[in-house]
Scaffold this active site. Sequence first.
Site, PDB file in Angstrom:
ATOM      1  N   GLY A 111      -6.971   8.792  -6.981  1.00  0.00           N
ATOM      2  CA  GLY A 111      -5.904   9.155  -6.034  1.00  0.00           C
ATOM      3  C   GLY A 111      -5.220   7.943  -5.444  1.00  0.00           C
ATOM      4  O   GLY A 111      -5.626   6.800  -5.654  1.00  0.00           O
ATOM      5  N   LYS A 134       3.353   0.928  -0.991  1.00  0.00           N
ATOM      6  CA  LYS A 134       2.027   0.508  -1.476  1.00  0.00           C
ATOM      7  C   LYS A 134       1.486  -0.539  -0.517  1.00  0.00           C
ATOM      8  O   LYS A 134       2.118  -1.579  -0.323  1.00  0.00           O
ATOM      9  CB  LYS A 134       2.154  -0.056  -2.894  1.00  0.00           C
ATOM     10  CG  LYS A 134       0.812  -0.416  -3.534  1.00  0.00           C
ATOM     11  CD  LYS A 134       0.980  -0.638  -5.026  1.00  0.00           C
ATOM     12  CE  LYS A 134      -0.272  -1.201  -5.671  1.00  0.00           C
ATOM     13  NZ  LYS A 134      -0.071  -1.453  -7.107  1.00  0.00           N
ATOM     14  N   ASP A 146      -9.548  -0.763   1.838  1.00  0.00           N
ATOM     15  CA  ASP A 146      -8.857  -0.793   3.131  1.00  0.00           C
ATOM     16  C   ASP A 146      -7.445  -0.210   3.116  1.00  0.00           C
ATOM     17  O   ASP A 146      -6.794  -0.138   4.160  1.00  0.00           O
ATOM     18  CB  ASP A 146      -8.814  -2.240   3.658  1.00  0.00           C
ATOM     19  CG  ASP A 146      -8.164  -3.193   2.664  1.00  0.00           C
ATOM     20  OD1 ASP A 146      -7.528  -2.718   1.698  1.00  0.00           O
ATOM     21  OD2 ASP A 146      -8.288  -4.423   2.857  1.00  0.00           O
ATOM     22  N   GLY A 147      -6.952   0.143   1.940  1.00  0.00           N
ATOM     23  CA  GLY A 147      -5.604   0.733   1.883  1.00  0.00           C
ATOM     24  C   GLY A 147      -4.486  -0.282   1.994  1.00  0.00           C
ATOM     25  O   GLY A 147      -3.315   0.072   2.096  1.00  0.00           O
ATOM     26  N   ARG A 204       7.996   1.169  -3.694  1.00  0.00           N
ATOM     27  CA  ARG A 204       8.260   1.454  -5.109  1.00  0.00           C
ATOM     28  C   ARG A 204       9.147   2.694  -5.216  1.00  0.00           C
ATOM     29  O   ARG A 204       9.099   3.576  -4.357  1.00  0.00           O
ATOM     30  CB  ARG A 204       6.949   1.717  -5.858  1.00  0.00           C
ATOM     31  CG  ARG A 204       5.940   0.605  -5.689  1.00  0.00           C
ATOM     32  CD  ARG A 204       4.875   0.651  -6.753  1.00  0.00           C
ATOM     33  NE  ARG A 204       3.955   1.776  -6.630  1.00  0.00           N
ATOM     34  CZ  ARG A 204       2.838   1.867  -7.343  1.00  0.00           C
ATOM     35  NH1 ARG A 204       2.526   0.925  -8.231  1.00  0.00           N
ATOM     36  NH2 ARG A 204       2.028   2.887  -7.196  1.00  0.00           N
ATOM     37  N   ASP A 281      -5.254   6.470 -15.176  1.00  0.00           N
ATOM     38  CA  ASP A 281      -4.569   6.652 -13.882  1.00  0.00           C
ATOM     39  C   ASP A 281      -3.397   5.691 -13.744  1.00  0.00           C
ATOM     40  O   ASP A 281      -2.618   5.810 -12.797  1.00  0.00           O
ATOM     41  CB  ASP A 281      -5.546   6.461 -12.714  1.00  0.00           C
ATOM     42  CG  ASP A 281      -6.269   5.130 -12.774  1.00  0.00           C
ATOM     43  OD1 ASP A 281      -6.906   4.848 -13.806  1.00  0.00           O
ATOM     44  OD2 ASP A 281      -6.190   4.355 -11.806  1.00  0.00           O
TER      45      ASP A 281
HETATM   46  P1  AMP Z   1      -5.839   0.180  -9.704  1.00  0.00           P
HETATM   47  O1  AMP Z   1      -6.906  -0.430 -10.537  1.00  0.00           O
HETATM   48  O2  AMP Z   1      -5.061  -0.789  -8.866  1.00  0.00           O
HETATM   49  O3  AMP Z   1      -4.969   1.107 -10.461  1.00  0.00           O
HETATM   50  O4  AMP Z   1      -6.577   1.054  -8.605  1.00  0.00           O
HETATM   51  C1  AMP Z   1      -7.505   2.052  -8.914  1.00  0.00           C
HETATM   52  C2  AMP Z   1      -7.729   2.931  -7.713  1.00  0.00           C
HETATM   53  O5  AMP Z   1      -8.176   2.156  -6.615  1.00  0.00           O
HETATM   54  C3  AMP Z   1      -6.495   3.666  -7.242  1.00  0.00           C
HETATM   55  O6  AMP Z   1      -6.920   4.945  -6.865  1.00  0.00           O
HETATM   56  C4  AMP Z   1      -6.035   2.853  -6.067  1.00  0.00           C
HETATM   57  O7  AMP Z   1      -5.336   3.639  -5.138  1.00  0.00           O
HETATM   58  C5  AMP Z   1      -7.350   2.376  -5.483  1.00  0.00           C
HETATM   59  N1  AMP Z   1      -7.226   1.126  -4.717  1.00  0.00           N
HETATM   60  C6  AMP Z   1      -7.061  -0.129  -5.202  1.00  0.00           C
HETATM   61  N2  AMP Z   1      -7.015  -1.020  -4.199  1.00  0.00           N
HETATM   62  C7  AMP Z   1      -7.149  -0.333  -3.051  1.00  0.00           C
HETATM   63  C8  AMP Z   1      -7.199  -0.669  -1.663  1.00  0.00           C
HETATM   64  N3  AMP Z   1      -7.102  -1.936  -1.246  1.00  0.00           N
HETATM   65  N4  AMP Z   1      -7.346   0.332  -0.783  1.00  0.00           N
HETATM   66  C9  AMP Z   1      -7.463   1.601  -1.175  1.00  0.00           C
HETATM   67  N5  AMP Z   1      -7.443   1.988  -2.444  1.00  0.00           N
HETATM   68  C10 AMP Z   1      -7.296   1.043  -3.381  1.00  0.00           C
HETATM   69 MG    MG Z   2      -3.502   2.301 -10.257  1.00  0.00          MG
END
Ligand code: AMP
Ligand code: MG
Length: 536
Positions: A111, A134, A146-147, A204, A281
Amino acid sequence: MKYTARQISTLDTLKFDNRFIRELPADPDSSNRLRQVHRACYSRVQPTPVTAPSLVVYAREVAELLNLDSAACQTDEFVQLFVGNRLLPGMDPYASCYGGHQFGNWAGQLGDGRAINLGEIINRKGERWTLQLKGAGPTPYARQADGLAVLRSSLREFLCSEAMYHLGVPTTRALSLLLTGEQVTRDMFYDGHPKDEPGAVVCRVAPSFTRFGSFQIFTWRNQIEQLRQLVDYTIRTDFPQLGAPSEKVYLQWFEEVCRRTAAMIVHWMRVGFVHGVMNTDNMSILGLTIDYGPYGWLEDYNPDWTPNTTDAQGGRYRFGNQPQIALWNLAQLANAIYPLIEQVEPLEEALQLYGDCYKQGWQEMMAQKLGLKKFDPATDLPLTAELAKVLRLVETDMTIFYRMLADVGADDHADGDSLFKPLLDAYYQPEELTEENKAQVIGWLRTYRQRIATDRLSTEQRRRQMNAVNPKYVLRNYLAQLAIDKSEAGDHSLVNELLEVMRHPYDEQPGNEEFAQKRPEWARHRAGCSMLSCSS
Ligand code: AMP
Ligand code: MG
């Protein structure tokens, strides 16, 4: 395209039409606590306000898509909106639910952990654009994280989205890059060296951010009604040309996704882009390049290269493996939609179609890169196979090689070293070329020259054709890093300058040649230039 003053919207005249949340099932819980979200496509969530936001850069072309002029992008209101401090009437923020296969393994619910959609805008052309922040704070999908996002990765995402667009590669877009004014702690290589970095938010923009994993999550949970809702919605909204959803249309839709994905990968191979994390994803249902993380650009031509240190061992997402991985990902999508179709054969045929489209697209692309009228397998399969060997003899810059190849004349009688001369600049260490290597390159050039002679294009015509598909300027890994270094020190001139250069990647740009140079030696092993991680 120019708008008259009357036609330009100010920020508060942006009109939202939030179809995704209007038509799809919502999570009834609107708290921002971590959870598994069942039978819903999204959860409402508010961005987390920040104290001292400021603008780094915005893309005027993306603003234009939203019918915003440049003046509107330079206001404090713009900063407050696109960092997530303020909402406009009609914005209804949410994070979407999806799952995914990460590095080949099913990862369950992922998600939007740090992406928050603000809403959808219909522009004056009737196009639908979703705005997504983002790094604007955690959501119910943030898991342990941490989002937030840091300047380093956000600047890379901003610049690369726009560079890819101007190269003609299907991609999500980026409206703005803002600093939050707050620090974010990151351990860049997950090796016990955490550091504070400037926090940032990118806005984005894309017609939709739906991913293969958005469908997978429902099938995995056996929530077939919700799966059908999302598929029907996607067809009606993003593939309306296919007509009303039905079993037949589901298949046509999947075929279209296969075609678009093939086209996207052909573009990546054309420009030397390595995504770095092709998890399901991170695969857009629209066939857009999405989620710029530890991506990289091929410098020396090496199909085994990946910039992502997390994947260095297995090399699953290495340059040369991208076409195969896209197929694997499409097969996962086929599994996900199988309950709506319940026939294996047509899904397998569609996957076959991906292979056919990729092969044909690749051949057409290679013909263009080489300045041929048409790819003739009899001559051009061996020609391209030998070229792949020639490019790997010693470190050879892919971008410069193809650009310079346009200067090899069909009709001149140069031979030996002088035939070879236009290409010298493509070599990182020309002195490494042995006599045997040189003979091999020259041998290939002779065959190539004979081949182009049969097409009877003038050198000028051929050069024009080649230079329209072989960029002079790409977002070399070290260029982005130089812009990051400067921006982290408070000087945003280079990110703005690079954006301007990347607007015209196929043009000769007198005065900007420094941005077309091969990677300098200092960047060979520097973090951020040749080595990246998922930390962002
Ligand atoms: P990614 O590998 O960047 O596609 O991220 C995989 C998952 O990790 C996705 O669901 C992102 O929303 C989540 N994610 C990555 N970095 C963070 C972060 N700093 N805080 C919250 N969710 C994250
Ligand atoms: Mg991603």
